[in-house]
Design an enzyme around this catalytic site. Structure first.
Site, PDB file in Angstrom:
ATOM      1  N   HIS A   1       0.821  -1.314  -0.092  1.00 58.15           N
ATOM      2  CA  HIS A   1       0.066   0.002   0.099  1.00 58.15           C
ATOM      3  C   HIS A   1       0.878   1.391   0.066  1.00 58.15           C
ATOM      4  O   HIS A   1       0.494   2.124   0.217  1.00 58.15           O
ATOM      5  CB  HIS A   1      -0.785   0.065   1.265  1.00 58.15           C
ATOM      6  CG  HIS A   1      -2.110  -1.003   1.037  1.00 58.15           C
ATOM      7  ND1 HIS A   1      -3.350  -0.592   0.239  1.00 58.15           N
ATOM      8  CD2 HIS A   1      -2.300  -2.033   1.760  1.00 58.15           C
ATOM      9  CE1 HIS A   1      -4.190  -1.497   0.458  1.00 58.15           C
ATOM     10  NE2 HIS A   1      -3.623  -2.589   1.280  1.00 58.15           N
TER      11      HIS A   1
ATOM     12  N   LYS B   1     -14.582   8.385  -3.689  1.00 58.85           N
ATOM     13  CA  LYS B   1     -15.953   8.454  -3.218  1.00 58.85           C
ATOM     14  C   LYS B   1     -16.315   9.917  -3.487  1.00 58.85           C
ATOM     15  O   LYS B   1     -17.592   9.916  -3.906  1.00 58.85           O
ATOM     16  CB  LYS B   1     -15.724   8.496  -1.671  1.00 58.85           C
ATOM     17  CG  LYS B   1     -15.604   7.148  -1.003  1.00 58.85           C
ATOM     18  CD  LYS B   1     -14.816   6.951   0.127  1.00 58.85           C
ATOM     19  CE  LYS B   1     -14.310   5.618   0.595  1.00 58.85           C
ATOM     20  NZ  LYS B   1     -13.669   5.551   1.706  1.00 58.85           N
TER      21      LYS B   1
ATOM     22  N   LYS C   1      -8.428  13.201   4.663  1.00 58.28           N
ATOM     23  CA  LYS C   1      -7.609  12.240   4.531  1.00 58.28           C
ATOM     24  C   LYS C   1      -6.631  12.369   5.898  1.00 58.28           C
ATOM     25  O   LYS C   1      -6.390  13.155   6.670  1.00 58.28           O
ATOM     26  CB  LYS C   1      -6.990  11.911   3.442  1.00 58.28           C
ATOM     27  CG  LYS C   1      -6.050  13.518   3.111  1.00 58.28           C
ATOM     28  CD  LYS C   1      -5.625  13.217   1.570  1.00 58.28           C
ATOM     29  CE  LYS C   1      -6.519  13.240   0.481  1.00 58.28           C
ATOM     30  NZ  LYS C   1      -6.620  12.233  -0.297  1.00 58.28           N
ATOM     31  N   ARG C   2      -5.952  10.923   6.097  1.00 54.57           N
ATOM     32  CA  ARG C   2      -5.099  11.078   7.226  1.00 54.57           C
ATOM     33  C   ARG C   2      -3.838  12.092   7.169  1.00 54.57           C
ATOM     34  O   ARG C   2      -3.734  12.560   5.914  1.00 54.57           O
ATOM     35  CB  ARG C   2      -4.474   9.785   7.060  1.00 54.57           C
ATOM     36  CG  ARG C   2      -3.153   9.459   8.073  1.00 54.57           C
ATOM     37  CD  ARG C   2      -2.829   7.987   8.151  1.00 54.57           C
ATOM     38  NE  ARG C   2      -2.516   7.648   6.672  1.00 54.57           N
ATOM     39  CZ  ARG C   2      -1.048   7.616   6.299  1.00 54.57           C
ATOM     40  NH1 ARG C   2      -0.121   7.946   7.016  1.00 54.57           N
ATOM     41  NH2 ARG C   2      -1.099   7.125   4.958  1.00 54.57           N
TER      42      ARG C   2
ATOM     43  N   LYS D   1       0.644  14.086   1.797  1.00 51.86           N
ATOM     44  CA  LYS D   1      -0.516  14.447   1.339  1.00 51.86           C
ATOM     45  C   LYS D   1      -0.756  15.719   1.082  1.00 51.86           C
ATOM     46  O   LYS D   1      -1.830  16.185   0.640  1.00 51.86           O
ATOM     47  CB  LYS D   1      -1.748  13.771   2.303  1.00 51.86           C
ATOM     48  CG  LYS D   1      -1.776  12.294   2.413  1.00 51.86           C
ATOM     49  CD  LYS D   1      -2.807  11.555   3.299  1.00 51.86           C
ATOM     50  CE  LYS D   1      -2.422  10.195   3.340  1.00 51.86           C
ATOM     51  NZ  LYS D   1      -3.015   9.279   2.183  1.00 51.86           N
TER      52      LYS D   1
ATOM     53  N   THR E   1      -8.702   6.128  -1.825  1.00 50.80           N
ATOM     54  CA  THR E   1     -10.019   5.818  -2.191  1.00 50.80           C
ATOM     55  C   THR E   1     -11.016   7.073  -1.835  1.00 50.80           C
ATOM     56  O   THR E   1     -12.308   6.846  -2.472  1.00 50.80           O
ATOM     57  CB  THR E   1     -10.506   4.711  -1.218  1.00 50.80           C
ATOM     58  OG1 THR E   1     -10.353   5.084   0.302  1.00 50.80           O
ATOM     59  CG2 THR E   1      -9.612   3.377  -1.622  1.00 50.80           C
TER      60      THR E   1
END
Length: 791
Positions: free
Chosen positions: A335, A635, A523-524, A529, A631
């Site tokens: 991942h 969504k 998100k985390r 990110k 993901t």
């Protein structure tokens, strides 16, 4: 469900309230109502849930994951059982509101982000299609943590007691507990089984989560000697193993606990599977022919060694036979390409706490080296592929060598693994590698989260086949330009935005404008990110308004949602910076309604079900080449948001499906960043890009204050100065100008209402590829070799 009767349901709810809580319907507390309703539904499920379903399948698949973010169960189960409307109507008859009851349910925080949510989607899809796929994991007592913010905007972690009122959806299987042995401790692993219900499916699979308990609950002798703490010592020590998800491991005590946590759930699960197989077949010679085990990242990688240990020590297999069975049983999903996320363990820690497992891994390592030499692999390459390397155990190497197949989770990610991060493994074992692009379940993320859109889709198509075949949405493509459909679509979106505005006002006390652009990044929290890039662009926009500009800015509400790992100092600093920036902007009347910033508290699955359907802009701005898949991007797409993103992870495939012209792609590509990596000087961007220096320096010029921790200075310096790491490792400054330009393009595009709506519809229409149903079919066909029950 032909066994469901509205009258019987009402009677059973009232009876359960009396028998379990000794209260009437009128006097029942919210959690008593929720639990009683859930228990009645569980009794109905029990009529269909067969404990021997695994025995009926010739071959089963099992998902081993340290995380499961399942989300609330009540609404999801009612939906999949197709009794949601009936239960809602029945409750209305006795003066109860189903939505209110659903809000009572605690989110089980048994995951930290995409890893756990992916596992949940996979289980949903498998049960819906009918595949015998079951999950194994840990029943964390407190899960991740409940997030709060202090007066300075810093994250505070609080215990997330999701079991406060019990768990009506699981069954404790006391008779199937297992003993887990460490060098200094033995504990019980007690299983709790939760039914996994597919949509309109006769198949109900099982998620089995293990709780750690002591062999001796209470030392009466010590208590009688008035040594009260000592009397409970072993109980507390045992229960600590399953106390919280990812305990802080900045010290050796935390590392030991994490190691025990991983081995605990893996050993219990392998023991369980071996016992079931032996009971059914009497031998383990064909274990790999009947069981496919998927390692969800490296956390459960020690399962390879544990299976070999059991086969050798308890079943008297030779090492070579045991290894062969293991290598044909396991497969491994990678991942990440972040080196720090590819787990490595100190050899000495394994030697001390798991001495036999250490010996087994040593044997596997020796066999690997011998095999590589036989393949004439160069010595230097062999050294880099060893499981034991520089005093560390490389869990990814154990997982790769111990598995039949290895897969990435998006086309770009898999290509990077093959070309770069795992290139040496791919050169030797190309037959192991596959791509399986991630997916999401449309049941939770559209039907349950956005029933208004689901109704519009079914009404327009004239059928609901898309619920189990999301590619059917392509039939809506001709409606993207239809003015009547567009207006119905916009009406649905206005409704979802108002609903989110109401939720945020209730939860955060912040009033937002539903007519503004909802720009969402949830998100985390991790540096790659790049929530910091988003924050810098917002601050630059704020400064532009203060300087008299910004006439062309559309009113925008920026929404963040993220948790940082408790020990991740810099990520927590970014959260504090964003919260302080939000306070400053939101309280400044000069902004004139152009900007509002909200950092939602304790972002979780239930909050996400409000956020995804209401977003206009989906922020997917990770450094190109760093996000494996994502993901959340799927969504957002499914609910009609437009992607503002880099060509990273599954973003690449999203724009392939929906068209680059219907989204907003910016920034350096993976190939470009690779070329500029050695010569990159972020200081040049800092000095030359208009406005950039001002926002970066806001970290240290007194605009914001970190309370004396020094973390703002640390973030600032990490962007500009090389130390033990390269300056601006994630190219925030390099992509800033292109990101700002993309944001301005969004302003211009949003003004053309019809065209923006068309793009939104197109994204929704072409999201079919990203259903986890498709992903699970691919795993079943190419990796697990299982078929739906009854087929």
């Amino acid at each position: 469900m032909n066994l469901f009767s509205k009258d019987d349901f009402i009677f059973n709810v009232k009876s359960t309230l009396r028998s379990d809580y000794a209260v009437s319907l009128e006097r029942a507390k919210p959690y008593e109502l929720y639990n009683s309703i859930s228990k009645v539904i569980m009794r109905i499920i029990g009529l269909y849930w067969e404990s021997d379903i695994e025995a009926k399948a010739g071959r089963n698949a099992y998902y081993l994951s340290s995380e499961y973010l399942m989300g609330r169960a009540l609404g999801n189960n009612l939906m999949n059982l197709q009794i949601y409307d009936t239960v809602r109507d029945a409750l209305q008859e006795i003066g109860l509101d189903l939505n209110t009851i659903e809000e009572v349910e605690e989110d089980a925080g048994l995951g930290n982000g995409g890893l756990g949510r992916l596992a949940a989607c996979f289980l949903d899809s498998a049960a819906t299609i009918g595949y015998p796929l079951h999950g194994y994991g840990i029943r964390y007592e407190y899960g991740i943590f409940r997030q709060a913010f202090d007066e300075n905007g810093a994250q505070i972690e609080k215990a997330d007691n999701w079991l406060r009122y019990g768990d009506p959806w699981s069954i404790r299987r006391e008779s199937e507990r297992r003993i887990i042995r460490f060098s200094d401790q033995e504990v019980y692993a007690v299983p709790y089984d939760t039914p996994i219900i597919g949509f309109n499916s006769p198949v109900i699979n099982t998620l089995r989560l293990w709780r750690s308990e002591p062999l001796e609950e209470f030392n009466f002798t010590l208590f009688n000697n008035q040594e009260y703490d000592a009397a409970m010592h072993e109980k507390n020590r045992a229960e600590d193993i399953s106390r919280v998800l990812y305990p802080n491991d900045s010290r050796i005590e935390g590392k030991i606990l994490r190691l025990k946590q991983q081995y605990f759930f893996v050993s219990a699960s392998i023991q369980d599977l071996v016992s079931k197989h032996r009971f059914k077949y009497g031998t383990l010679n064909d274990f790999h022919k009947c069981n496919a085990l998927q390692l969800n990242d490296t956390h459960p990688a020690v399962a390879v060694a544990e299976l070999i240990r059991i086969l050798m020590d308890e079943e008297k297999f030779s090492f070579s036979s045991a290894l062969d069975i293991a290598q044909n049983t396991f497969s491994y999903t990678n991942h990440t390409i972040l080196s720090e996320a590819l787990e490595k363990w100190d050899e000495e820690l394994y030697r001390q706490k798991l001495p036999r497992i250490y010996e087994i891994i040593s044997l596997i390592n020796e066999h690997l080296v011998k095999e590589l030499k036989a393949k004439n692999v160069p010595t230097e390459q062999i050294d880099s592929m060893r499981i034991f390397h520089h005093g560390m155990i490389h869990m990814a190497h154990l997982a790769i060598y111990g598995s039949r197949f290895v897969n990435g989770v998006a086309q770009l990610h898999t290509q990077i693994l093959q070309d770069q991060e795992l290139r040496q493994w791919y050169q030797v074992y190309p037959e192991k590698f596959q791509n399986k692009t991630n997916g999401i379940t449309q049941r939770r993320w559209l039907i349950l989260s956005n029933p208004e859109l689901a109704e519009l889709i079914s009404d327009t198509l004239g059928h609901s086949r898309w619920i189990t075949d999301l590619s059917e949405l392509r039939q809506l493509a001709p409606f993207a330009k239809d003015h009547v459909f567009q207006e119905r679509f916009r009406q649905m979106r206005r409704q979802k935005k108002q609903q989110l505005a109401d939720v945020i006002l209730k939860k955060e006390g912040i009033r937002i404008d539903p007519k503004s652009i909802f720009d969402v990044q949830i998100k985390r929290l991790h540096e790659y990110k790049r929530q910091l890039l988003n924050a810098f662009a917002i601050l630059d926009r704020y400064y532009t308004i203060l300087d008299g500009g910004g006439e062309d800015f559309e009113p925008r509400t920026y929404i963040f949602g993220a948790k940082s790992a408790p020990g991740y100092r810099r990520a927590k600093g970014i959260i504090q910076f964003i919260n302080q920036m939000a306070k400053k902007i939101n309280e400044d009347p000069r902004v004139g309604g152009k900007i509002k910033v909200v950092f939602v508290t304790n972002y979780n699955v239930s909050y996400a079900q409000h956020l995804f359907p209401a977003a206009d802009v989906s922020e997917q701005i990770s450094t190109a080449g760093k996000e494996a898949s994502g993901t959340g991007n799927m969504k957002f797409m499914l609910n009609g948001a437009l992607t503002l993103g880099t060509l990273d992870g599954a973003n690449v495939e999203i724009v392939e499906e929906a068209g680059r012209e219907n989204n907003f792609i910016f920034g350096h590509t993976f190939e470009e960043l690779k070329e500029m990596q050695e010569t990159y000087n972020p200081y040049e961007y800092y000095e030359q890009v208009p406005g950039l220096k001002r926002v970066v320096d806001s970290l240290i010029d007194g605009t914001f204050h970190d309370g004396g921790s020094g973390v703002f200075r640390e973030i600032h310096d990490s962007l500009l100065y090389s130390g033990w790491e390269r300056a601006d490792s994630y190219f925030v400054l390099a992509d800033f100008e292109a990101y700002r330009d993309a944001q301005e393009l969004i302003d211009r595009s949003y003004r053309d209402t019809s065209e923006w709506t068309r793009k939104s519809i197109i994204n929704m229409v072409y999201s079919g590829k990203f259903s986890s149903d498709r992903t699970i079919n691919d795993y079943a066909k190419d990796i697990w070799f299982i078929t739906p029950l009854g087929v």
